[in-house]
Write a protein that holds these residues in place. Structure first.
Motif, PDB file in Angstrom:
ATOM      1  N   GLN B   2       0.074 -79.787  -0.250  1.00  0.00           N
ATOM      2  CA  GLN B   2       0.086 -78.457  -0.824  1.00  0.00           C
ATOM      3  C   GLN B   2       0.590 -77.470   0.234  1.00  0.00           C
ATOM      4  O   GLN B   2       0.141 -77.503   1.364  1.00  0.00           O
ATOM      5  N   LYS B   3       1.493 -76.621  -0.174  1.00  0.00           N
ATOM      6  CA  LYS B   3       2.051 -75.681   0.803  1.00  0.00           C
ATOM      7  C   LYS B   3       2.517 -74.414   0.104  1.00  0.00           C
ATOM      8  O   LYS B   3       3.001 -74.463  -1.031  1.00  0.00           O
ATOM      9  N   TYR B  25       6.020 -72.345  -3.553  1.00  0.00           N
ATOM     10  CA  TYR B  25       4.888 -73.234  -3.327  1.00  0.00           C
ATOM     11  C   TYR B  25       5.278 -74.681  -3.600  1.00  0.00           C
ATOM     12  O   TYR B  25       6.276 -74.959  -4.264  1.00  0.00           O
ATOM     13  N   GLU B  26       4.470 -75.584  -3.051  1.00  0.00           N
ATOM     14  CA  GLU B  26       4.637 -77.018  -3.289  1.00  0.00           C
ATOM     15  C   GLU B  26       3.294 -77.581  -3.695  1.00  0.00           C
ATOM     16  O   GLU B  26       2.279 -77.336  -3.029  1.00  0.00           O
ATOM     17  N   THR B  27       3.296 -78.344  -4.760  1.00  0.00           N
ATOM     18  CA  THR B  27       2.076 -79.025  -5.171  1.00  0.00           C
ATOM     19  C   THR B  27       2.430 -80.180  -6.081  1.00  0.00           C
ATOM     20  O   THR B  27       3.440 -80.124  -6.793  1.00  0.00           O
ATOM     21  N   ASP B  29      -0.084 -81.213  -8.098  1.00  0.00           N
ATOM     22  CA  ASP B  29      -1.022 -81.018  -9.198  1.00  0.00           C
ATOM     23  C   ASP B  29      -0.291 -80.502 -10.436  1.00  0.00           C
ATOM     24  O   ASP B  29       0.694 -79.750 -10.318  1.00  0.00           O
ATOM     25  N   TYR B  32      -2.931 -75.831 -11.680  1.00  0.00           N
ATOM     26  CA  TYR B  32      -3.228 -75.092 -10.447  1.00  0.00           C
ATOM     27  C   TYR B  32      -3.197 -73.605 -10.747  1.00  0.00           C
ATOM     28  O   TYR B  32      -2.777 -73.182 -11.825  1.00  0.00           O
ATOM     29  N   LEU B  94      -2.273 -70.610  -3.201  1.00  0.00           N
ATOM     30  CA  LEU B  94      -2.295 -71.660  -4.222  1.00  0.00           C
ATOM     31  C   LEU B  94      -3.677 -72.290  -4.227  1.00  0.00           C
ATOM     32  O   LEU B  94      -4.203 -72.639  -3.162  1.00  0.00           O
ATOM     33  N   ALA B  96      -5.744 -75.385  -4.829  1.00  0.00           N
ATOM     34  CA  ALA B  96      -5.411 -76.800  -4.886  1.00  0.00           C
ATOM     35  C   ALA B  96      -6.651 -77.637  -4.644  1.00  0.00           C
ATOM     36  O   ALA B  96      -7.583 -77.205  -3.962  1.00  0.00           O
TER      37      ALA B  96
END
Lengths: 111, 116
Positions: B2-3, B25-27, B29, B32, B94, B96
């Motif tokens: 997650q970022k 963002y990065e995820t 999931d 979220y 984010l 997460a």
């Protein structure tokens, strides 16, 4: 009104001292968090607590410990303060829906 | 992993200009939440908005608006007709699940200065 309070806004300590940062919330939240904030790094999670006497390490727990003896109070402890722990420390409390409420922050300087 | 990335470290504009703060963002999931918080000089983080990953409708609140685009993993924040009181550090975050626990992952923050 929702309230998260932190014991000090500004704190100056010497290297090697034991430091206690206190956080109190009045919302009866189970979850509480300690972050440190540094320029260019945003907020990083140190420790969090699901409930009384429960604690989990965050992303940067080294050099810190926590205590949660009562639901409303979450303490961050620096066992032996070092200069690289000079930072802004933010406490937060969380509703089950996920929104976190933050305290005003403690700016700690370690000399 | 997650970022959250806020590529703009500092932005400075003149009052009444519009300004957009970027958040990517990065995820992995599928469910979220995304947040924006404002941190004025007093230090306390002030909640601005929470957006569920299933709700891609843009949101407007007064001079503030948010553009959520799942296709580009972005959640940008625009202030229209900026005012000096908008000067602050703004954080995108984010929500997460990490190590079985729900946590907030913050971006680095964008320091916004509105000059009179």
């Amino acid at each position: 009104d929702v309230k998260v309070t932190q014991s000090s806004r500004y704190l100056v300590k010497r290297t090697g001292e034991k430091v206690f940062l206190e956080c109190v919330q009045d919302m009866d939240h189970e979850n509480m968090f300690w972050y440190r904030q540094d320029p260019g790094l945003g907020l990083r999670l140190i420790y969090f607590s699901y409930d009384v006497k429960m604690k989990e390490k965050g992303d940067i727990p080294e050099g810190y410990s926590v205590s949660r003896e009562k639901k409303e109070r979450f303490s961050l402890i620096l066992e032996s303060a070092s200069t690289n722990q000079t930072s802004m420390y933010l406490c937060a409390s969380r509703r089950p829906s996920g929104r976190q409420f933050f305290g005003p922050g403690t700016r700690l300087t370690v000399l | 992993a997650q970022k959250v990335t806020q590529a703009q470290t500092e932005i400075s504009v003149v009052e009444k200009e519009d300004v957009t703060l970027d958040c990517v963002y990065e995820t992995r999931d599928t469910t979220y939440y995304l947040f924006w918080y404002k941190q004025p000089p007093s230090g306390e983080l002030v909640f601005l908005i929470r957006r569920n990953s299933f709700d891609e409708q843009n949101e407007i609140s007064g001079r503030y608006s948010w553009n959520f685009q799942k296709s580009t993993s972005s959640f940008n924040f625009t202030i229209t007709a900026s005012q000096v009181v908008d000067s602050a550090v703004y954080f995108c975050a984010l929500s997460a699940v990490i190590q079985g626990a729900q946590k907030l992952v913050f971006g680095q923050g964008t320091r916004l200065t509105i000059n009179p």
